[in-house]
Design a protein around this motif. Structure first.
Motif, PDB file in Angstrom:
ATOM      1  N   GLU A  10       0.252 -13.113  16.749  1.00 44.08           N
ATOM      2  CA  GLU A  10       1.371 -13.413  15.860  1.00 44.08           C
ATOM      3  C   GLU A  10       1.464 -12.345  14.783  1.00 44.08           C
ATOM      4  N   PRO A  11       2.035 -11.179  15.078  1.00 43.54           N
ATOM      5  CA  PRO A  11       2.135 -10.114  14.080  1.00 43.54           C
ATOM      6  C   PRO A  11       2.968 -10.551  12.887  1.00 43.54           C
ATOM      7  N   ALA A  12       2.559 -10.094  11.711  1.00 41.27           N
ATOM      8  CA  ALA A  12       3.273 -10.463  10.490  1.00 41.27           C
ATOM      9  C   ALA A  12       4.658  -9.829  10.468  1.00 41.27           C
ATOM     10  N   GLU A  13       5.626 -10.559   9.892  1.00 37.59           N
ATOM     11  CA  GLU A  13       6.962  -9.992   9.751  1.00 37.59           C
ATOM     12  C   GLU A  13       6.960  -8.833   8.769  1.00 37.59           C
ATOM     13  N   LEU A  14       6.148  -8.943   7.727  1.00 36.22           N
ATOM     14  CA  LEU A  14       6.001  -7.876   6.745  1.00 36.22           C
ATOM     15  C   LEU A  14       4.521  -7.646   6.491  1.00 36.22           C
ATOM     16  N   ARG A  15       4.137  -6.394   6.298  1.00 39.03           N
ATOM     17  CA  ARG A  15       2.742  -6.052   6.089  1.00 39.03           C
ATOM     18  C   ARG A  15       2.588  -5.275   4.786  1.00 39.03           C
ATOM     19  N   LEU A  16       1.596  -5.636   4.009  1.00 32.42           N
ATOM     20  CA  LEU A  16       1.316  -4.942   2.761  1.00 32.42           C
ATOM     21  C   LEU A  16       0.630  -3.614   3.052  1.00 32.42           C
ATOM     22  N   ARG A  17       1.261  -2.507   2.602  1.00 35.26           N
ATOM     23  CA  ARG A  17       0.660  -1.184   2.740  1.00 35.26           C
ATOM     24  C   ARG A  17       0.090  -0.682   1.419  1.00 35.26           C
ATOM     25  N   GLY A  18       0.520  -1.287   0.306  1.00 33.80           N
ATOM     26  CA  GLY A  18       0.040  -0.851  -0.996  1.00 33.80           C
ATOM     27  C   GLY A  18       0.679  -1.667  -2.100  1.00 33.80           C
ATOM     28  N   PHE A  19       0.213  -1.450  -3.320  1.00 32.75           N
ATOM     29  CA  PHE A  19       0.783  -2.158  -4.468  1.00 32.75           C
ATOM     30  C   PHE A  19       0.502  -1.340  -5.722  1.00 32.75           C
ATOM     31  N   LEU A  20       1.336  -1.549  -6.746  1.00 32.49           N
ATOM     32  CA  LEU A  20       1.192  -0.808  -8.000  1.00 32.49           C
ATOM     33  C   LEU A  20       1.743  -1.647  -9.148  1.00 32.49           C
ATOM     34  N   LEU A  21       0.950  -1.792 -10.202  1.00 26.78           N
ATOM     35  CA  LEU A  21       1.436  -2.430 -11.426  1.00 26.78           C
ATOM     36  C   LEU A  21       2.266  -1.401 -12.176  1.00 26.78           C
ATOM     37  N   LEU A  22       3.577  -1.644 -12.291  1.00 23.96           N
ATOM     38  CA  LEU A  22       4.474  -0.678 -12.933  1.00 23.96           C
ATOM     39  C   LEU A  22       4.413  -0.760 -14.451  1.00 23.96           C
ATOM     40  N   ASP A  23       4.394  -1.990 -14.975  1.00 26.90           N
ATOM     41  CA  ASP A  23       4.343  -2.202 -16.420  1.00 26.90           C
ATOM     42  C   ASP A  23       3.846  -3.620 -16.656  1.00 26.90           C
ATOM     43  N   GLU A  24       3.975  -4.115 -17.878  1.00 28.71           N
ATOM     44  CA  GLU A  24       3.462  -5.441 -18.223  1.00 28.71           C
ATOM     45  C   GLU A  24       4.251  -6.577 -17.590  1.00 28.71           C
ATOM     46  N   ALA A  25       5.372  -6.257 -16.941  1.00 26.61           N
ATOM     47  CA  ALA A  25       6.223  -7.321 -16.414  1.00 26.61           C
ATOM     48  C   ALA A  25       6.608  -7.155 -14.955  1.00 26.61           C
ATOM     49  N   ASP A  77       5.841  -2.715   5.135  1.00 25.32           N
ATOM     50  CA  ASP A  77       6.510  -2.234   6.335  1.00 25.32           C
ATOM     51  C   ASP A  77       6.689  -3.392   7.298  1.00 25.32           C
ATOM     52  N   THR A  78       7.359  -3.138   8.405  1.00 27.39           N
ATOM     53  CA  THR A  78       7.593  -4.139   9.446  1.00 27.39           C
ATOM     54  C   THR A  78       6.919  -3.658  10.730  1.00 27.39           C
ATOM     55  N   PRO A  79       6.761  -4.545  11.711  1.00 27.99           N
ATOM     56  CA  PRO A  79       6.156  -4.111  12.975  1.00 27.99           C
ATOM     57  C   PRO A  79       6.896  -2.944  13.625  1.00 27.99           C
ATOM     58  N   GLU A  80       8.199  -2.824  13.349  1.00 32.87           N
ATOM     59  CA  GLU A  80       8.992  -1.760  13.959  1.00 32.87           C
ATOM     60  C   GLU A  80       8.916  -0.450  13.182  1.00 32.87           C
ATOM     61  N   SER A  81       8.360  -0.469  11.977  1.00 29.15           N
ATOM     62  CA  SER A  81       8.370   0.741  11.140  1.00 29.15           C
ATOM     63  C   SER A  81       6.973   1.180  10.726  1.00 29.15           C
ATOM     64  N   GLU A  82       5.958   0.843  11.516  1.00 36.27           N
ATOM     65  CA  GLU A  82       4.593   1.178  11.149  1.00 36.27           C
ATOM     66  C   GLU A  82       4.321   2.682  11.218  1.00 36.27           C
ATOM     67  N   ASP A  83       5.160   3.424  11.930  1.00 40.31           N
ATOM     68  CA  ASP A  83       4.966   4.868  12.036  1.00 40.31           C
ATOM     69  C   ASP A  83       5.771   5.627  10.992  1.00 40.31           C
ATOM     70  N   ALA A  84       6.348   4.918  10.025  1.00 42.87           N
ATOM     71  CA  ALA A  84       7.170   5.538   8.982  1.00 42.87           C
ATOM     72  C   ALA A  84       6.628   5.150   7.614  1.00 42.87           C
ATOM     73  N   PRO A  85       7.045   5.862   6.554  1.00 44.79           N
ATOM     74  CA  PRO A  85       6.616   5.469   5.204  1.00 44.79           C
ATOM     75  C   PRO A  85       7.079   4.046   4.902  1.00 44.79           C
ATOM     76  N   PRO A  86       6.340   3.309   4.064  1.00 44.78           N
ATOM     77  CA  PRO A  86       6.747   1.947   3.722  1.00 44.78           C
ATOM     78  C   PRO A  86       7.953   1.950   2.789  1.00 44.78           C
ATOM     79  N   PHE A  87       8.495   0.775   2.541  1.00 45.97           N
ATOM     80  CA  PHE A  87       9.530   0.634   1.511  1.00 45.97           C
ATOM     81  C   PHE A  87       8.926  -0.139   0.341  1.00 45.97           C
ATOM     82  N   GLY A  88       9.478   0.072  -0.855  1.00 46.45           N
ATOM     83  CA  GLY A  88       8.971  -0.580  -2.052  1.00 46.45           C
ATOM     84  C   GLY A  88       9.835  -1.742  -2.473  1.00 46.45           C
ATOM     85  N   VAL A  89       9.197  -2.786  -2.986  1.00 46.36           N
ATOM     86  CA  VAL A  89       9.907  -3.964  -3.488  1.00 46.36           C
ATOM     87  C   VAL A  89       9.376  -4.277  -4.874  1.00 46.36           C
TER      88      VAL A  89
END
Length: 280
Positions: free
Chosen positions: A146-161, A168-180
């Protein structure tokens, strides 16, 4: 051995998963405490014993016995126990440590039950707890079939808030991730200890409406950034209070809020899982 982009993205996801658990170190002012061990109390099976030290000297170690269930018999989420341990460390005096009984390894053992029950009545979270909770929903390793729909590739605390998750998604594992970008506080300065709405809605947004939330910024760590801060706040998210700058409570969160599921009632064990707040 040659690693292709898909394989390297898997290694990156493993690193993010491993480091996420280290984002909530027990920092106390200029000092920090590391976990030396976690064992079961030989006297009580309903108590977990956590040994912490300064990372330099083993004789700095001190153990805390933490109850695994609350006063009503329900299980206490491990995330709550970790946050309560931080409070116990902050309130612990040198005299208490010196007078505490010692285990077979010579480690002082303190009873952390008062700190845990006090925390359960009035939670006190740190900003790193919010960062951990925001990313944890995407960091769970999926079952092989059961592959995850979304996978965590990294995280960053931008500021106090705000934090940024790299996914990334199963279809985009060979590409850079997107940020949210996700909120860690609401308009009142309250910490968002779990952004359940984002975890539930993102898979659907990725397949359709996410592009309208695209942010006009450059981030070398991803191919695009999508801003969910305004989408999630102030849309009814309830936070666990962190004091604003100048609050005499200091850097530790205080809150009268406590999530309890509707079917919770005294005397009934329940699997409450991580402490996530609800989004309407």
């Amino acid at each position: 051995m040659t690693w292709d982009e898909t394989a390297l993205s898997g290694l990156q996801a493993q690193l993010a998963h491993e480091m996420l658990g280290r984002a909530t170190a027990f920092a106390l002012g200029p000092e920090a405490r590391l976990v030396r061990g976690v064992v079961t109390s030989p006297q009580r099976g309903d108590v977990g014993r956590v040994v912490v030290w300064d990372g330099q000297r083993l004789d700095s170690s001190v153990a805390f016995d933490l109850p695994l269930t609350d006063l009503h018999g329900g299980n206490i989420p491990s995330g709550d126990l970790a946050a309560a341990l931080r409070s116990a460390l902050a309130d612990c005096s040198e005299r208490e440590v010196e007078q505490a009984p010692r285990d077979a390894f010579g480690i002082p053992v303190l009873d952390g039950s008062t700190a845990v029950h006090t925390f359960m009545a009035r939670p006190r979270f740190h900003l790193t707890d919010a960062l951990h909770a925001a990313a944890a929903g995407f960091a769970a390793l999926p079952a092989p079939d059961e592959p995850a729909e979304l996978r965590l590739r990294g995280f960053l605390l931008l500021d106090e808030a705000t934090c940024r998750l790299y996914l990334d998604t199963p279809e985009s594992e060979d590409a850079p991730p997107f940020g949210v970008d996700l909120p860690l506080r609401d308009e009142d300065g309250s910490v968002v200890v779990g952004v359940t709405a984002a975890h539930a809605a993102l898979p659907a947004l990725v397949s359709g409406e996410l592009e309208r939330l695209r942010k006009d910024v450059h981030d070398p760590y991803c191919r695009a950034v999508y801003d969910l801060v305004d989408w999630l706040c102030p849309a009814g998210i309830v936070g666990l209070k962190l004091p604003l700058p100048g609050d005499p409570a200091g850097p530790i969160a205080r809150s009268p809020f406590r999530r309890r599921s509707r079917d919770d009632h005294p005397g009934t064990p329940r699997d409450r899982g991580p402490t996530f707040v609800s989004a309407h």
